[in-house]
Each structure stands twice: as structure tokens, then as C-alpha cells.
Motif scaffolding. Structure first.
Motif, PDB file in Angstrom:
ATOM      1  N   GLY A  39       0.799  -1.226   0.000  1.00 16.79           N
ATOM      2  CA  GLY A  39       0.000   0.000   0.000  1.00 16.79           C
ATOM      3  C   GLY A  39       0.828   1.270   0.000  1.00 16.79           C
ATOM      4  O   GLY A  39       1.768   1.413   0.777  1.00 16.79           O
ATOM      5  N   CYS A  40       0.463   2.194  -0.882  1.00 20.72           N
ATOM      6  CA  CYS A  40       1.127   3.503  -0.941  1.00 20.72           C
ATOM      7  C   CYS A  40       0.248   4.631  -0.416  1.00 20.72           C
ATOM      8  O   CYS A  40       0.752   5.700  -0.081  1.00 20.72           O
ATOM      9  N   ASN A  41      -1.058   4.389  -0.346  1.00 24.79           N
ATOM     10  CA  ASN A  41      -1.982   5.451   0.050  1.00 24.79           C
ATOM     11  C   ASN A  41      -1.827   5.777   1.538  1.00 24.79           C
ATOM     12  O   ASN A  41      -2.029   4.917   2.392  1.00 24.79           O
ATOM     13  N   LEU A  71       3.563  11.119  -1.245  1.00 19.55           N
ATOM     14  CA  LEU A  71       3.849  10.397  -2.474  1.00 19.55           C
ATOM     15  C   LEU A  71       4.673  11.241  -3.431  1.00 19.55           C
ATOM     16  O   LEU A  71       4.421  12.432  -3.618  1.00 19.55           O
ATOM     17  N   TRP A  72       5.669  10.596  -4.051  1.00 21.23           N
ATOM     18  CA  TRP A  72       6.509  11.214  -5.080  1.00 21.23           C
ATOM     19  C   TRP A  72       6.477  10.322  -6.321  1.00 21.23           C
ATOM     20  O   TRP A  72       6.177   9.126  -6.236  1.00 21.23           O
ATOM     21  N   PHE A  73       6.818  10.909  -7.471  1.00 21.70           N
ATOM     22  CA  PHE A  73       6.980  10.121  -8.691  1.00 21.70           C
ATOM     23  C   PHE A  73       8.261   9.299  -8.568  1.00 21.70           C
ATOM     24  O   PHE A  73       9.247   9.733  -7.960  1.00 21.70           O
ATOM     25  N   ASP A 168       3.436   5.641 -11.389  1.00 19.09           N
ATOM     26  CA  ASP A 168       4.357   4.910 -10.520  1.00 19.09           C
ATOM     27  C   ASP A 168       4.809   5.850  -9.406  1.00 19.09           C
ATOM     28  O   ASP A 168       5.333   6.944  -9.691  1.00 19.09           O
ATOM     29  N   VAL A 169       4.623   5.443  -8.145  1.00 14.54           N
ATOM     30  CA  VAL A 169       4.885   6.354  -7.029  1.00 14.54           C
ATOM     31  C   VAL A 169       5.732   5.704  -5.940  1.00 14.54           C
ATOM     32  O   VAL A 169       5.881   4.476  -5.880  1.00 14.54           O
ATOM     33  N   GLY A 178       5.207   1.536  -6.112  1.00 12.15           N
ATOM     34  CA  GLY A 178       4.330   0.766  -6.974  1.00 12.15           C
ATOM     35  C   GLY A 178       3.354   1.625  -7.735  1.00 12.15           C
ATOM     36  O   GLY A 178       3.387   2.864  -7.661  1.00 12.15           O
ATOM     37  N   PRO A 179       2.457   0.967  -8.477  1.00 14.20           N
ATOM     38  CA  PRO A 179       1.531   1.684  -9.352  1.00 14.20           C
ATOM     39  C   PRO A 179       0.232   2.090  -8.662  1.00 14.20           C
ATOM     40  O   PRO A 179      -0.350   1.315  -7.898  1.00 14.20           O
TER      41      PRO A 179
END
Length: 216
Positions: A39-41, A71-73, A168-169, A178-179
């Protein structure tokens, strides 16, 4: 007489606004799908950012990608950083005016670019720095122009997995990469200012006519 002149003047203004060319609508897609491992959120269940499309002349669309903190690119090497489709446009695509010189268009010809968890896209924006979260992270927002004959905001369409954009972050807090992406659901389209003006004018006209009938 003065009130009558005001009414006639307002009617004339409304007619001019109605006859004026419609303003190009802004289209906004929410990045709501999290396919990151772990998880990135930072706030599950909420949007992780937006992709905004604005017509910037014939065949020219301004794209603004904004991510929520932290979050970053990133360039993970598994896919390019921002992927998308263009309906009916197989070649002749260019990109320019990047707000960050580390990004570029991978190809002006449609391909089959795999984006983990989101299927294949035709076009992509790549991050031209070393792979990996440590050496290839860039802060948002990112703006750039996509150009092609006949291109409009509506040209950006969902792929076979119903994804309109993939990004992609890297989460700078938990270290996950991940995406993330959008679905093909109806995007947000803010109301053009001309419609707001017409609505305001009609309300004003109603009250002016009501006032005139009371005086009569």
C-alpha cells in the motif's frame, strides 16, 4: 423606464454570452486505485492525487499530475512513470513544456506498455533518472503538454482494464513503491464560467422583472 432599460441591457448581455463559443471544460481524474505492494496510500479509501486535463489550443492538452503527500513520482524499472491511452491516435504524438526536465515522452507511436496491475497502455511518460526509490524520486506536481492532430481532453480514454491513467509512485514515509491509477468512471468536470454567468444573469433578470411587476 430606467428599470426597463436595465432589463433590456441584461437580456442583451445574456444573449451575447449564450452565443459565445463554449469554453473548453477541465477534466479531472482521481487517482483512487492503489496497487502498491503493502500500500502507498497514506489515507486508505481516499484519493491519492489527480490528473487534470485542460485544452490548450487545437491538438494541445495540458496535463497536470498532482500527488498527495508523502507520495513522489518514481522510476522503479517495472513500468514507466505515467501511462495513458489516446483514442484514435496511433502516431504523431509529441510532448513538451515539462515542468521537470527529468521527464520525457517514451515514444510518439502507440505501443503495448505494461503497467503492473493496470494492463497495457499506448503511451507513457518516463522518468529519465536511475531506477530505484533512492535515486529516482521526484516531487509533484508535474505539468506537461501532449500534442497530436485532433487531440482533445476526451481523447484520453480507458484501456482494457478500465484504467485511464497509471502512475508509478514512492511513499517517502513507509518506503513502499508501486503503481496507482484511475478508473474509467466519470471524471470531474468543473462547470464552465459561461454557464455560471448565464445562471447568475437569469436569477438577476427574474428579480428585476418581479420588481417591475410590483411597481406596476
Amino acid at each position: 423606464m430606467k428599470l426597463r432599460n436595465k432589463i433590456l441591457g441584461l437580456v442583451a448581455i445574456l444573449a451575447l454570452v449564450a452565443l459565445a463559443p463554449a469554453a473548453n471544460a477541465t477534466i479531472i481524474y482521481d487517482l483512487t486505485v492503489d496497487n502498491c505492494t503493502g500500500g502507498c496510500n497514506p489515507n486508505p479509501g481516499t484519493s491519492m492525487g489527480t490528473v487534470q486535463l485542460d485544452q490548450s489550443g487545437a491538438g494541445n492538452v495540458l496535463v497536470t499530475v498532482t500527488l498527495v503527500s508523502p507520495l513522489w513520482f518514481v522510476n522503479t524499472g517495472l513500468q514507466n512513470t505515467i501511462d495513458f491511452n489516446l483514442a484514435g491516435i496511433a502516431s504523431g504524438v509529441t510532448a513538451g513544456s515539462f515542468s521537470n526536465a527529468n521527464f520525457s515522452l517514451t515514444s510518439g507511436t502507440a505501443g503495448a506498455l505494461h503497467f503492473d496491475g493496470f494492463g497495457d497502455f499506448q503511451y507513457s511518460i518516463q522518468l529519465n533518472t536511475a531506477q530505484g526509490a533512492g535515486g529516482a524520486v521526484n516531487a509533484s506536481p508535474l505539468t506537461f503538454h501532449i500534442l497530436a492532430t485532433g487531440l482533445t481532453e476526451a481523447s484520453f480514454t480507458a484501456n482494457s482494464k478500465n484504467a485511464v491513467f497509471g502512475v508509478d509512485v514512492y511513499n517517502t514515509v513507509n518506503g513502499n513503491t508501486g503503481p496507482i491509477g484511475t478508473t474509467g468512471s466519470t471524471p470531474t468536470t468543473p462547470e464552465p464560467i459561461s454557464s455560471v454567468l448565464v445562471g447568475t444573469g437569469l436569477i438577476s433578470l427574474f428579480f428585476l422583472r418581479r420588481r417591475a411587476s410590483k411597481k406596476a
